[in-house]
Design a protein around this motif. Structure first.
Motif, PDB file in Angstrom:
ATOM      1  N   ASP A  84      38.637  37.699  14.760  1.00  0.00           N
ATOM      2  CA  ASP A  84      39.043  37.138  16.057  1.00  0.00           C
ATOM      3  C   ASP A  84      39.960  38.055  16.909  1.00  0.00           C
ATOM      4  O   ASP A  84      39.955  37.864  18.156  1.00  0.00           O
ATOM      5  CB  ASP A  84      39.937  35.618  15.757  1.00  0.00           C
ATOM      6  CG  ASP A  84      39.029  34.610  15.242  1.00  0.00           C
ATOM      7  OD1 ASP A  84      37.813  34.733  15.077  1.00  0.00           O
ATOM      8  OD2 ASP A  84      39.416  33.715  14.696  1.00  0.00           O
ATOM      9  N   VAL A  85      40.739  38.770  16.220  1.00  0.00           N
ATOM     10  CA  VAL A  85      41.520  39.947  16.900  1.00  0.00           C
ATOM     11  C   VAL A  85      40.759  40.761  17.450  1.00  0.00           C
ATOM     12  O   VAL A  85      40.730  41.203  18.781  1.00  0.00           O
ATOM     13  CB  VAL A  85      42.357  40.618  15.845  1.00  0.00           C
ATOM     14  CG1 VAL A  85      42.857  41.942  16.423  1.00  0.00           C
ATOM     15  CG2 VAL A  85      43.466  39.755  15.358  1.00  0.00           C
ATOM     16  N   PHE A  87      37.332  40.485  18.619  1.00  0.00           N
ATOM     17  CA  PHE A  87      36.874  39.778  19.700  1.00  0.00           C
ATOM     18  C   PHE A  87      37.474  39.575  20.978  1.00  0.00           C
ATOM     19  O   PHE A  87      37.404  39.902  22.317  1.00  0.00           O
ATOM     20  CB  PHE A  87      36.099  38.197  19.406  1.00  0.00           C
ATOM     21  CG  PHE A  87      35.543  37.562  20.527  1.00  0.00           C
ATOM     22  CD1 PHE A  87      34.352  38.260  21.206  1.00  0.00           C
ATOM     23  CD2 PHE A  87      35.738  36.295  20.738  1.00  0.00           C
ATOM     24  CE1 PHE A  87      33.950  37.568  22.359  1.00  0.00           C
ATOM     25  CE2 PHE A  87      35.072  35.629  21.943  1.00  0.00           C
ATOM     26  CZ  PHE A  87      34.170  36.284  22.590  1.00  0.00           C
ATOM     27  N   THR A  88      38.975  39.346  20.530  1.00  0.00           N
ATOM     28  CA  THR A  88      39.945  38.976  21.724  1.00  0.00           C
ATOM     29  C   THR A  88      40.409  40.285  22.355  1.00  0.00           C
ATOM     30  O   THR A  88      40.449  40.191  23.549  1.00  0.00           O
ATOM     31  CB  THR A  88      41.179  38.447  20.990  1.00  0.00           C
ATOM     32  OG1 THR A  88      40.714  37.183  20.425  1.00  0.00           O
ATOM     33  CG2 THR A  88      42.262  38.104  22.152  1.00  0.00           C
ATOM     34  N   SER A  91      37.802  41.606  24.790  1.00  0.00           N
ATOM     35  CA  SER A  91      37.257  40.679  25.705  1.00  0.00           C
ATOM     36  C   SER A  91      38.527  40.405  26.778  1.00  0.00           C
ATOM     37  O   SER A  91      38.276  40.197  28.091  1.00  0.00           O
ATOM     38  CB  SER A  91      37.076  39.074  25.234  1.00  0.00           C
ATOM     39  OG  SER A  91      36.236  39.046  24.284  1.00  0.00           O
ATOM     40  N   VAL A  92      39.844  40.704  26.545  1.00  0.00           N
ATOM     41  CA  VAL A  92      40.820  40.430  27.458  1.00  0.00           C
ATOM     42  C   VAL A  92      41.434  41.878  27.748  1.00  0.00           C
ATOM     43  O   VAL A  92      41.590  42.714  26.991  1.00  0.00           O
ATOM     44  CB  VAL A  92      42.015  39.598  26.761  1.00  0.00           C
ATOM     45  CG1 VAL A  92      43.278  39.744  27.740  1.00  0.00           C
ATOM     46  CG2 VAL A  92      41.338  38.258  26.450  1.00  0.00           C
ATOM     47  N   VAL A 101      54.112  43.338  28.867  1.00  0.00           N
ATOM     48  CA  VAL A 101      53.591  42.849  27.440  1.00  0.00           C
ATOM     49  C   VAL A 101      52.461  43.690  27.176  1.00  0.00           C
ATOM     50  O   VAL A 101      51.631  43.696  27.858  1.00  0.00           O
ATOM     51  CB  VAL A 101      53.467  41.287  27.490  1.00  0.00           C
ATOM     52  CG1 VAL A 101      52.962  40.925  26.122  1.00  0.00           C
ATOM     53  CG2 VAL A 101      54.711  40.392  28.068  1.00  0.00           C
ATOM     54  N   ALA A 105      51.749  42.759  21.415  1.00  0.00           N
ATOM     55  CA  ALA A 105      52.964  41.851  21.267  1.00  0.00           C
ATOM     56  C   ALA A 105      52.396  40.560  21.845  1.00  0.00           C
ATOM     57  O   ALA A 105      52.562  39.444  21.084  1.00  0.00           O
ATOM     58  CB  ALA A 105      54.049  42.295  22.357  1.00  0.00           C
ATOM     59  N   TYR A 106      51.378  40.556  22.632  1.00  0.00           N
ATOM     60  CA  TYR A 106      50.963  39.072  23.250  1.00  0.00           C
ATOM     61  C   TYR A 106      50.272  38.481  22.245  1.00  0.00           C
ATOM     62  O   TYR A 106      50.301  37.204  22.176  1.00  0.00           O
ATOM     63  CB  TYR A 106      50.006  39.418  24.490  1.00  0.00           C
ATOM     64  CG  TYR A 106      49.665  38.318  25.389  1.00  0.00           C
ATOM     65  CD1 TYR A 106      50.585  37.640  26.152  1.00  0.00           C
ATOM     66  CD2 TYR A 106      48.338  37.875  25.410  1.00  0.00           C
ATOM     67  CE1 TYR A 106      50.250  36.831  26.904  1.00  0.00           C
ATOM     68  CE2 TYR A 106      48.125  36.762  26.302  1.00  0.00           C
ATOM     69  CZ  TYR A 106      48.823  36.203  27.080  1.00  0.00           C
ATOM     70  OH  TYR A 106      48.732  35.185  27.844  1.00  0.00           O
ATOM     71  N   TYR A 107      49.575  39.129  21.327  1.00  0.00           N
ATOM     72  CA  TYR A 107      48.514  38.338  20.697  1.00  0.00           C
ATOM     73  C   TYR A 107      49.226  38.572  19.075  1.00  0.00           C
ATOM     74  O   TYR A 107      48.467  37.863  17.912  1.00  0.00           O
ATOM     75  CB  TYR A 107      47.076  38.898  20.457  1.00  0.00           C
ATOM     76  CG  TYR A 107      46.447  38.682  21.855  1.00  0.00           C
ATOM     77  CD1 TYR A 107      46.024  37.064  21.995  1.00  0.00           C
ATOM     78  CD2 TYR A 107      46.064  39.602  22.705  1.00  0.00           C
ATOM     79  CE1 TYR A 107      45.591  36.755  23.035  1.00  0.00           C
ATOM     80  CE2 TYR A 107      45.445  39.205  23.708  1.00  0.00           C
ATOM     81  CZ  TYR A 107      45.008  37.765  24.019  1.00  0.00           C
ATOM     82  OH  TYR A 107      44.584  37.383  25.101  1.00  0.00           O
ATOM     83  N   GLY A 183      30.531  38.087  20.683  1.00  0.00           N
ATOM     84  CA  GLY A 183      31.368  37.653  19.587  1.00  0.00           C
ATOM     85  C   GLY A 183      30.781  37.336  18.352  1.00  0.00           C
ATOM     86  O   GLY A 183      31.465  36.780  17.195  1.00  0.00           O
TER      87      GLY A 183
ATOM     88  N   SER B 194      33.066  34.291  16.260  1.00  0.00           N
ATOM     89  CA  SER B 194      34.765  34.855  16.190  1.00  0.00           C
ATOM     90  C   SER B 194      34.964  33.917  17.609  1.00  0.00           C
ATOM     91  O   SER B 194      34.309  33.508  18.448  1.00  0.00           O
ATOM     92  CB  SER B 194      35.083  36.220  16.467  1.00  0.00           C
ATOM     93  OG  SER B 194      34.263  36.679  17.618  1.00  0.00           O
ATOM     94  N   ARG B 195      36.629  33.630  17.954  1.00  0.00           N
ATOM     95  CA  ARG B 195      36.702  32.981  18.772  1.00  0.00           C
ATOM     96  C   ARG B 195      38.065  33.630  19.584  1.00  0.00           C
ATOM     97  O   ARG B 195      38.735  34.756  18.894  1.00  0.00           O
ATOM     98  CB  ARG B 195      37.344  31.644  18.503  1.00  0.00           C
ATOM     99  CG  ARG B 195      38.636  31.658  17.426  1.00  0.00           C
ATOM    100  CD  ARG B 195      39.007  30.250  16.865  1.00  0.00           C
ATOM    101  NE  ARG B 195      40.295  30.637  16.078  1.00  0.00           N
ATOM    102  CZ  ARG B 195      41.302  30.557  16.715  1.00  0.00           C
ATOM    103  NH1 ARG B 195      41.571  30.368  17.830  1.00  0.00           N
ATOM    104  NH2 ARG B 195      42.567  30.909  15.926  1.00  0.00           N
ATOM    105  N   LEU B 196      38.374  33.365  20.627  1.00  0.00           N
ATOM    106  CA  LEU B 196      39.472  34.063  21.590  1.00  0.00           C
ATOM    107  C   LEU B 196      40.713  33.611  20.984  1.00  0.00           C
ATOM    108  O   LEU B 196      40.818  32.209  20.825  1.00  0.00           O
ATOM    109  CB  LEU B 196      39.402  33.765  22.822  1.00  0.00           C
ATOM    110  CG  LEU B 196      38.315  34.651  23.698  1.00  0.00           C
ATOM    111  CD1 LEU B 196      38.331  34.054  24.933  1.00  0.00           C
ATOM    112  CD2 LEU B 196      38.724  36.202  23.583  1.00  0.00           C
ATOM    113  N   LEU B 197      41.780  34.372  20.644  1.00  0.00           N
ATOM    114  CA  LEU B 197      43.003  33.820  20.505  1.00  0.00           C
ATOM    115  C   LEU B 197      43.877  33.586  21.290  1.00  0.00           C
ATOM    116  O   LEU B 197      43.738  33.881  22.281  1.00  0.00           O
ATOM    117  CB  LEU B 197      43.657  35.378  19.577  1.00  0.00           C
ATOM    118  CG  LEU B 197      43.298  36.035  18.252  1.00  0.00           C
ATOM    119  CD1 LEU B 197      44.002  37.132  18.110  1.00  0.00           C
ATOM    120  CD2 LEU B 197      43.156  34.826  17.353  1.00  0.00           C
TER     121      LEU B 197
END
Lengths: 204, 204
Positions: A84-85, A87-88, A91-92, A101, A105-107, A183, B194-197
């Motif tokens: 998940d980390v 993929f995140t 993606s972001v 931030v 830190a954000y996640y 993902g 997987s998923r977005l945190l």
């Protein structure tokens, strides 16, 4: 996340093996106190000795800015526990976060300092490498392809020891991620052995 | 080997997905009636559209000679059933075979003709791509790294369909090979999602 890594140094001559099998990596970077991390499905070794790796980093990313400025990056090899980390952060964009931030830190992504360059390394991964960029302006521009040389390497000994990966049932959280798209990941399974074929003539 | 592939064309916009997850590939080539095949653990996409891939081919190999002369190569993505073939063509040089025998014939490796360039493609693989070389003298020389553009792509629909890999129990022979070193491979396992945190702040 409270993760206890079992980190040990990896010989530089074995470093390219950490990505030999095509895992998705996390690219972490730092310049002038600004950190970032992104996912990269596209990397490959290009040499064992010295250990050199090519990695695709879109030139428009914050990571590309940091890497260009610092001349360094770290490659973290996440396992299943960090799907998940992975993929995140893939993606972001850091540009979409609130000011001041960073993604760590954000996640709530825990890090530790790389031994040679002090780069932020992602806790809980299967392996980590600090790398110096070999500047190649043409391939960076034409193919978003960066060449780096590994200058320090670490691995979690539960899954990589003595220069060898060993995916087993008891270390499933550290099985590497291989991105299929959108993902979805394949996990690297337990090693199978192969053998040299005899010539066909002898088999007939 | 009597293998019945279930081959269907893959959209070029999906071609890079065939190696997105880091499988070992077989590089096949032909020039002036001389064919060859070798294994390459090191390849990666560098672009989805147009589909472009980087692959490491040692400049001293027979494959590099053929590719340099013809400006083309094919990437075949083998599955578990071809693990021994993959290890063998990656370990034995065409230079070590008797004269006038190529690796396909010597080891009884069946092929079919690529649809665009007529390159020899290895039967029984999970996917195939014919590619034109984008000549990059510097990276070929400095890093043995070749950039190619995919001009035709095929996959066995039992494991790749509608742009997606699907590793399942019933297609285990086609699960891709990810080289760990010394002829040991991890197989790509069934996809996990997987998923977005959420931001860490919200989780506290």
């Amino acid at each position: 996340m409270a993760i206890e890594d079992m980190r040990q140094p990896v010989l530089l001559e074995h470093a390219s093996r950490l990505v030999n099998h095509g895992p998705t990596v996390l690219v972490s970077s730092e310049h002038a106190g600004q950190r970032n991390v992104m996912a990269a499905a596209w990397s490959m070794p290009v040499e064992f000795t010295p250990p050199r790796i090519a990695v695709v980093i879109d030139k428009r990313t914050v990571t590309a800015d940091r890497v260009r400025a610092s001349g360094a990056l770290a490659l973290n090899v996440p396992g299943r526990a960090l799907a998940d980390v992975t993929f995140t952060v893939g993606s972001v964009s850091a540009r979409d976060l609130p000011p001041d931030v960073d993604k760590f830190a954000y996640y709530g992504i825990e890090t530790f300092q790389g031994p040679m360059l002090g780069l932020p390394l992602v806790s809980g991964c299967a392996a980590w490498m600090e790398c110096r960029v070999i500047r190649e302006a043409h391939t960076e521009e034409a193919y978003d392809t960066w060449f780096v040389e590994v200058i320090s390497a670490l691995a979690d000994t539960r899954v990589f020891e003595n220069g060898r990966w060993s995916m087993r049932e008891d270390n499933a959280a550290l099985h590497t991620l291989h991105h299929l798209g959108a993902g979805r990941f394949s996990l690297a399974g337990p090693p199978i052995a192969s053998r040299l074929l005899e010539p066909a003539q002898r088999r007939l």
